[in-house]
Design a protein around this motif. Structure first.
Motif: not given
Length: 569
Positions: A493-504
């Motif tokens: 469902l991800v589209k270009t321009g969506d924001r994603i948060r990554v935290s290892a």
């Protein structure tokens, strides 16, 4: 002998069936006394000229035979499917489960009492172990061993790792195409697996850490005479294991898998170990989940080998190999039985390190807390993984916009566009590369850096996909997103321009899109048409489990140890 051997149900019968089994074997020159009840040992060989990593296994098989004969056994070699990681399309991983089926059914159908597994290239070792574990006869591994160090212009170069580096250098205009081609011949100088800590060397190391091989199996170079001697000792040991009735189920306990997870962190092992250990655990009935891999997250990186460090497997061998690593880990290792019928401590007792720059002490590691991290969130409800030891620390805590490639063709067609709307902070997302989607979950997760950024000196970005990556690869690459896009996971469902948060650090992987919007996207989503509609590939697509379950086929989980009693005549 207190118990009738399994092989005697084939070769010990004084009737028509026994006549057939013995007589046709005698056309190879075996005398009567070879069928007197001694252990018959199968040598399961994945040798193939199309699997260069395994091209030395014919010689190792002869070493195994010497050991079997010495110990009073009867060795018989048989072939199974060979998976050439660098040669097969669309990916060797598509066929790991097919190899496991081949191994399982060959062991079950033939009159053998124990088996020596000769593998090496990435998927051969886990595939063979999965198959053998599902029959649960005494089994032991002898690996092909790593190649000699690669050499180019007086410098060591590593399988895969330097391929990726040189390729990016060519794209950046920092290396000529001719120099790139010249490096090709120096990369692979002998038989054997990648001499970096890629998946093959990782799995050999973990097999040793789990106690399924003799000590020193992982690092001895393929062309070192000591590996042939180890093959001889392996042949001798399997005969003893048959007499002891020491089976994979006795060795591959939950504790053994935990030791493998700890060792994988310490050696900077491949992310592919996750799917292989999960699948193997499913065969032996061990309840292993992604959560269990978190026990390795605080283990430091001790082995200074590419892609996480600077040395190669030949150097690792000369420094002392896996026994030294296990000795450093001994406060953390779980007690568990090994092919020696002793505790794992016997595998590292008396181990000495001969180069502390190659294998670091626990209190002076290459990197602290470098084990694999498991990420979860609405983008990966069932989990994803990242390898901090091969990543850029600053990128492991990020919130940014995504640029999405819908499939591998989309990525290849557009990654080098000068007008690609990306910056060094962009998160690259790739769909359609999971177990069902590709199919086979290929090693394409370490996407190339966009050409326009490579030319500006960018060498790492966050990349997110449902794919795997080579154990020789590096970068801040988030892999194995589960459920995959083709199975309807949030990744689809991800589209270009969506924001994603990554935290290892907190294990977070979240798509920052309102749930109402996601629900609307899901209602409009349709899976892609499958790439295969017949044969094994269709069977695979229909039955493969997701990455967090090891990507085994659903009907292969578990084992069947029953003796086949029906004859063919």
């Amino acid at each position: 002998m207190t118990k009738k051997r399994r092989s005697q149900h084939w070769y010990g019968k004084l009737d028509k069936d026994g006549f057939i089994h013995r007589s046709w074997m005698k056309n190879q020159g075996f005398p009567d006394h070879a069928f007197d009840g001694r252990p018959i040992i199968g040598i399961c060989n994945t040798w193939s000229e199309l699997t260069p990593c395994n091209s030395g296994l014919r010689d190792l098989a002869e070493g195994v035979k010497r050991g079997v004969w010495e110990a009073g056994g009867f060795p018989v070699e048989f072939p199974v499917m060979s998976l050439g990681e660098t040669q097969m399309k669309p990916t060797a991983m598509l066929f790991r489960n097919l190899l496991a089926m081949d191994v399982e059914e060959s062991i079950r159908a033939y009159g053998i009492d124990g088996v020596v597994l000769l593998g090496g290239c990435d998927k051969t070792t886990p595939g063979q172990l999965m198959g053998a574990a599902s029959v649960d006869l005494p089994a032991i591994v002898i690996s092909s061993g790593p190649m000699l160090n690669g050499k180019y212009r007086g410098q060591d170069i590593g399988s895969g790792t330097d391929v990726w580096k040189f390729s990016e250098a060519v794209r950046a205009g920092e290396m000529t195409l001719q120099d790139f081609m010249n490096a090709e011949s120096g990369m692979s100088r002998s038989a054997g697996v990648c001499m970096t800590m890629g998946t093959a060397s990782t799995m050999a190391s973990l097999v040793e850490a789990m106690g399924m091989s003799l000590p020193t199996n992982a690092a001895l170079p393929a062309v070192d005479a000591r590996r042939l001697a180890l093959a001889h000792l392996t042949g001798k040991r399997i005969v003893e294991m048959v007499d002891e009735d020491l089976k994979p189920s006795d060795i591959l306990t939950k504790e053994a898998f935990e030791n493998a997870i700890l060792a994988n962190a310490a050696v900077g092992g491949s992310t592919n170990a996750v799917v292989h250990l999960l699948a193997l655990a499913g065969r032996v009935g061990v309840d292993l989940t992604l959560k269990d891999f978190e026990i390795g997250s605080d283990i430091p990186l001790l082995v200074n080998c590419m892609p996480s460090g600077q040395y190669l497997m030949e150097d690792f061998c000369y420094a002392g190999g896996v026994p030294v690593v296990l000795n450093e880990l001994k406060p953390f290792l779980r007690p568990t039985k090994t092919v020696l019928n002793k505790d794992i401590a016997a595998h590292y007792e008396g181990a000495e390190c001969f180069n502390r720059d190659v294998i670091r002490p626990f209190d002076d590691p290459v990197k602290p807390a470098a084990g694999l991290r498991v990420l979860r969130g609405n983008l990966a409800p069932n989990g994803a993984i990242v390898k901090p030891s091969a990543a850029t620390d600053a990128l492991l805590e990020t919130e940014a916009e995504a640029y999405v490639f819908e499939n591998i063709e989309d990525m290849k067609a557009n990654i080098d566009r000068d007008d690609l709307p990306v910056t060094p902070e962009t998160l690259l997302v790739l769909k359609g590369c999971g177990p069902k989607g590709y199919p086979g979950m290929p090693e394409v997760g370490n996407m190339p850096i966009p050409a326009k950024l490579v030319k500006d000196g960018v060498r790492d970005m966050i990349r997110i996909s449902d794919a795997r990556m080579s154990g020789t690869a590096f970068g801040t690459v988030i892999l194995h997103v589960s459920p995959e896009a083709q199975a309807g996971g949030t990744l689809a469902l991800v589209k270009t321009g969506d924001r994603i948060r990554v935290s290892a650090s907190t294990g977070q992987l979240d798509l920052l899109v309102d749930q109402t919007e996601l629900d609307a996207r899901r209602a409009a989503w349709q899976p892609d048409a499958p790439h295969y509609t017949r044969g094994y590939a269709k069977l695979y697509i229909d039955h493969v489990l997701q990455a967090d379950q090891g990507a085994d086929l659903d009907f292969l989980v578990g084992k069947d140890t029953r003796l086949v009693t029906r004859e063919s005549h």
